[in-house]
Design a protein around this motif. Structure first.
Motif, PDB file in Angstrom:
ATOM      1  N   ASP A   1      -9.999   6.440  -5.794  1.00  0.00           N
ATOM      2  CA  ASP A   1      -8.123   6.539  -6.402  1.00  0.00           C
ATOM      3  C   ASP A   1      -7.863   5.878  -5.496  1.00  0.00           C
ATOM      4  O   ASP A   1      -6.831   4.720  -6.496  1.00  0.00           O
ATOM      5  N   LEU A   2      -7.464   5.852  -4.338  1.00  0.00           N
ATOM      6  CA  LEU A   2      -7.360   4.721  -3.264  1.00  0.00           C
ATOM      7  C   LEU A   2      -7.540   3.208  -4.322  1.00  0.00           C
ATOM      8  O   LEU A   2      -6.520   2.655  -3.779  1.00  0.00           O
ATOM      9  N   ALA A   3      -8.330   3.140  -3.947  1.00  0.00           N
ATOM     10  CA  ALA A   3      -9.015   1.528  -4.748  1.00  0.00           C
ATOM     11  C   ALA A   3      -7.896   1.536  -6.171  1.00  0.00           C
ATOM     12  O   ALA A   3      -7.760   0.740  -6.015  1.00  0.00           O
TER      13      ALA A   3
ATOM     14  N   ALA B   1      -4.288  -1.938  -8.906  1.00  0.00           N
ATOM     15  CA  ALA B   1      -2.650  -1.510  -9.810  1.00  0.00           C
ATOM     16  C   ALA B   1      -1.341  -1.734  -8.681  1.00  0.00           C
ATOM     17  O   ALA B   1      -1.035  -2.966  -9.622  1.00  0.00           O
ATOM     18  N   LEU B   2      -1.689  -2.213  -7.879  1.00  0.00           N
ATOM     19  CA  LEU B   2      -0.224  -2.563  -7.027  1.00  0.00           C
ATOM     20  C   LEU B   2      -0.484  -4.124  -6.804  1.00  0.00           C
ATOM     21  O   LEU B   2       0.379  -4.807  -6.564  1.00  0.00           O
TER      22      LEU B   2
ATOM     23  N   GLU C   1       2.491  -6.899  -8.113  1.00  0.00           N
ATOM     24  CA  GLU C   1       3.384  -7.700  -6.833  1.00  0.00           C
ATOM     25  C   GLU C   1       2.797  -9.320  -6.741  1.00  0.00           C
ATOM     26  O   GLU C   1       3.281  -9.683  -6.376  1.00  0.00           O
ATOM     27  N   ILE C   2       2.488  -9.533  -8.513  1.00  0.00           N
ATOM     28  CA  ILE C   2       1.896 -10.938  -8.047  1.00  0.00           C
ATOM     29  C   ILE C   2       3.263 -11.991  -8.218  1.00  0.00           C
ATOM     30  O   ILE C   2       3.739 -11.811  -9.210  1.00  0.00           O
ATOM     31  N   ASP C   3       3.189 -12.918  -7.134  1.00  0.00           N
ATOM     32  CA  ASP C   3       4.290 -13.598  -7.591  1.00  0.00           C
ATOM     33  C   ASP C   3       4.170 -15.122  -8.598  1.00  0.00           C
ATOM     34  O   ASP C   3       4.745 -15.669  -9.067  1.00  0.00           O
TER      35      ASP C   3
END
Length: 142
Positions: free
Chosen positions: A34-36, A41-42, A46-48
């Motif tokens: 789940d953490l992975a 997803a984060l 967060e991609i610029d």
């Protein structure tokens, strides 16, 4: 003679503890998965938009011309004699001026070399039946 009560109780306690540990380990693996997924997803959110944010995918069709890998391998085996897949990969990467320390690119090229030489082996042009440290050693059949 009957077993002492203390031993029976301790065995039952051992079994319960072992089962509890197994359940916690299963929940831990599930939590790690789940953490992975949350981290992945984060990363997407967060991609610029920088090119460095996206992973590089290897498209070898743009790096090598049609038949270039095959001709290189056959010529190298003709000149240098038997070589394994890693040696052929390093020589091909050196010849094309590619980074030999890039493991993803190196593995992609090695797979292409194996694919092309296996097709030549089916035609009886090369032999790749011997292995050295788990890697095929290729030689020309004359």
């Amino acid at each position: 003679m009957a077993e002492p009560l203390a031993i029976t109780i301790l065995r039952k306690k051992r079994d319960r503890i072992r089962d509890t540990i197994a359940k916690y380990e299963a929940r831990l693996k599930e939590a790690q998965a789940d953490l992975a997924h949350v981290i992945a997803a984060l990363r997407l959110f967060e991609i610029d938009g920088n090119a460095d944010d996206f992973p590089a995918y290897v498209d070898l069709n743009r790096v090598f011309r049609r038949g270039e890998t095959t001709s290189f391998c056959l010529e190298t085996l003709r000149v240098e004699g038997p070589l394994d897949t890693r040696e052929l990969t390093a020589r091909l990467m050196r010849r094309k001026g590619l980074d030999e320390h890039d493991k993803v690119l190196s593995q992609a090229i090695a797979l292409r070399i194996v694919q092309t030489l296996r097709s030549r082996a089916r035609r009886g042009l090369v032999d790749g039946t011997t292995r050295r440290k788990g890697v095929c050693v290729w030689r020309l059949i004359e």
